[in-house]
Write an enzyme that holds these catalytic residues in place. Structure first.
Site, short mmCIF file in Angstrom:
data_model
loop_
_atom_site.label_atom_id
_atom_site.label_comp_id
_atom_site.label_asym_id
_atom_site.label_seq_id
_atom_site.Cartn_x
_atom_site.Cartn_y
_atom_site.Cartn_z
N GLY A 1 -33.45 78.75 48.41
CA GLY A 1 -34.48 78.75 47.37
C GLY A 1 -35.65 79.53 47.93
O GLY A 1 -36.24 79.16 48.94
N ASN B 1 -38.44 87.67 42.39
CA ASN B 1 -37.17 87.15 42.88
C ASN B 1 -36.17 87.00 41.73
O ASN B 1 -35.69 85.92 41.44
CB ASN B 1 -37.42 85.81 43.58
CG ASN B 1 -36.31 85.48 44.54
OD1 ASN B 1 -35.86 86.34 45.29
ND2 ASN B 1 -35.85 84.26 44.51
N ARG C 1 -33.19 86.63 39.42
CA ARG C 1 -31.79 86.16 39.47
C ARG C 1 -31.29 86.23 38.04
O ARG C 1 -31.42 85.27 37.27
CB ARG C 1 -31.72 84.71 39.99
CG ARG C 1 -32.14 84.54 41.43
CD ARG C 1 -31.08 85.04 42.41
NE ARG C 1 -31.53 84.95 43.80
CZ ARG C 1 -32.12 85.93 44.46
NH1 ARG C 1 -32.39 87.07 43.86
NH2 ARG C 1 -32.47 85.78 45.72
N ALA D 1 -51.56 87.77 39.28
CA ALA D 1 -51.34 87.80 40.73
C ALA D 1 -52.17 88.89 41.41
O ALA D 1 -52.38 89.97 40.85
CB ALA D 1 -49.87 88.02 41.02
N GLY E 1 -32.58 85.82 52.48
CA GLY E 1 -33.82 85.38 53.09
C GLY E 1 -34.66 86.48 53.72
O GLY E 1 -35.78 86.23 54.16
N ALA E 2 -34.14 87.71 53.75
CA ALA E 2 -34.90 88.80 54.40
C ALA E 2 -36.23 89.06 53.66
O ALA E 2 -37.28 89.18 54.29
CB ALA E 2 -34.06 90.07 54.45
#
Length: 326
Positions: free
Chosen positions: A42, A173, A175, A196, A263-264
């Site tokens: 996650g 991210n 998905r 942001a 996770g990079a």
């Protein structure tokens, strides 16, 4: 402004934490996989742990199932020094699962089990507002925007953090399989775009959001908005590009033998936010920002050399050793 009295600025990461089931053999489809290993994941949770590994302070805000997997995940956050008072447990829904195939090139395909999972059921009234108000940086993704009530909780948390003076950091991210349609994904991801101050997108996300197949400055700058302090485009094994108010450029990658890219990007973000929470003026100083991005690139590269996201996130010492060898 630097964090006062040696107290490191707190990075609060909001969103989902789940379990990835990763095949024991790479390069096979889910159906062909002989077995699976469970790996905590996650993106927002990975970022929170990336921060503490590097010596920063972080907290995670989200909801887990009141089940073995949910308590296991909360335990992993605690073991890694992530503050856990923002975690809620849902007695009626399970912790989310994702089956992930690693193709031969280390890239991934996902199959999700969330109908609905606990993370989707976080309500605005369950938020720990004091924790959110204490954030120096408030970081989030877009998966928490897909359905209610989590979407309202996300918007509320963002608003409270902003009012309290936090810097807002966004990594969409993407998905795609989790969204009802591509159009809906794009609309919702862009619905909070102008809030942001730091945004990180991958080359794939840049193409998805702009509809352009060109990864160039013009395409990237079409995503710029007046509140932004830093826009980052990560290019995988090609390094990253950065765009600030008065300068832009690119930072070269590190070449490593990639085993698993999971996770990079989170490692990269965690490194960047750790440095920004220590001193926000980095965002206006190109020379120092480039050093920070080189450090973040190193974190991302190191993370690809081991399987799984969380076990692969590097410590400060590992990164410094890696950089000395370059």
């Amino acid at each position: 402004m630097a964090a006062s009295n040696g107290e490191k600025g707190l990075i609060v990461s909001f969103g989902e934490m789940l379990i990835d089931f990763v095949p024991t053999e790479s390069g096979v489809s889910l159906a062909e996989a002989p077995g699976f290993l469970k790996a905590p994941g996650g993106a927002p949770a990975n970022v929170a742990i990336a921060v503490t590994r590097l010596g920063g302070r972080s907290a995670f805000v989200g909801k887990l199932g009141d089940d073995e997997f949910g308590h296991m995940l909360a335990g992993i956050l605690r073991e890694n020094g992530v503050a856990d008072q923002g975690i809620n447990f849902d007695t009626g829904a399970r912790t989310a699962l994702a089956f992930v195939t690693l193709r031969a090139d280390g890239d991934r395909e996902f199959m999700f089990y969330r109908n609905p999972s606990a993370d989707m059921l976080l309500r605005p009234d369950e938020l720990d507002l004091d924790l959110i108000r204490s954030a120096k940086v408030f970081h989030y993704g877009s998966i928490s925007l897909i359905v209610e009530p989590c979407r309202s909780a996300h918007l509320k948390a963002m608003e409270v953090a902003k009012e309290a003076g936090a810097l807002l950091s966004y990594d969409p991210n993407l998905r795609e399989p989790l969204w009802p349609s591509k159009e809906e994904a794009k609309t919702q991801i862009m619905s909070i775009w102008d809030k942001a101050e730091i945004i990180k997108v991958s080359d794939v996300e840049l193409e998805f959001l702009t509809g352009s197949d060109k990864i160039d400055d013009e395409t990237a700058m079409s995503l710029w908005h007046p509140n932004l302090k830093l826009l980052l485009v990560t290019l995988g094994e090609k390094g990253c590009r950065y765009y600030a108010k008065t300068f832009h450029g690119s930072v070269d990658p590190f070449h490593v033998n990639a085993v698993d890219t999971t996770g990079a990007g989170d490692s990269f973000v965690g490194a960047l936010l750790t440095k920004i929470a220590e001193d926000q003026s980095i965002l206006e100083d190109e020379e120092r920002l480039r050093k920070v991005l080189r450090f973040a690139n190193a974190c991302g590269a190191i993370t690809t050399t081991k399987k799984g996201a969380i076990p692969a996130l590097p410590t400060d010492a590992e990164v410094l050793t890696f950089l000395e060898g370059k």
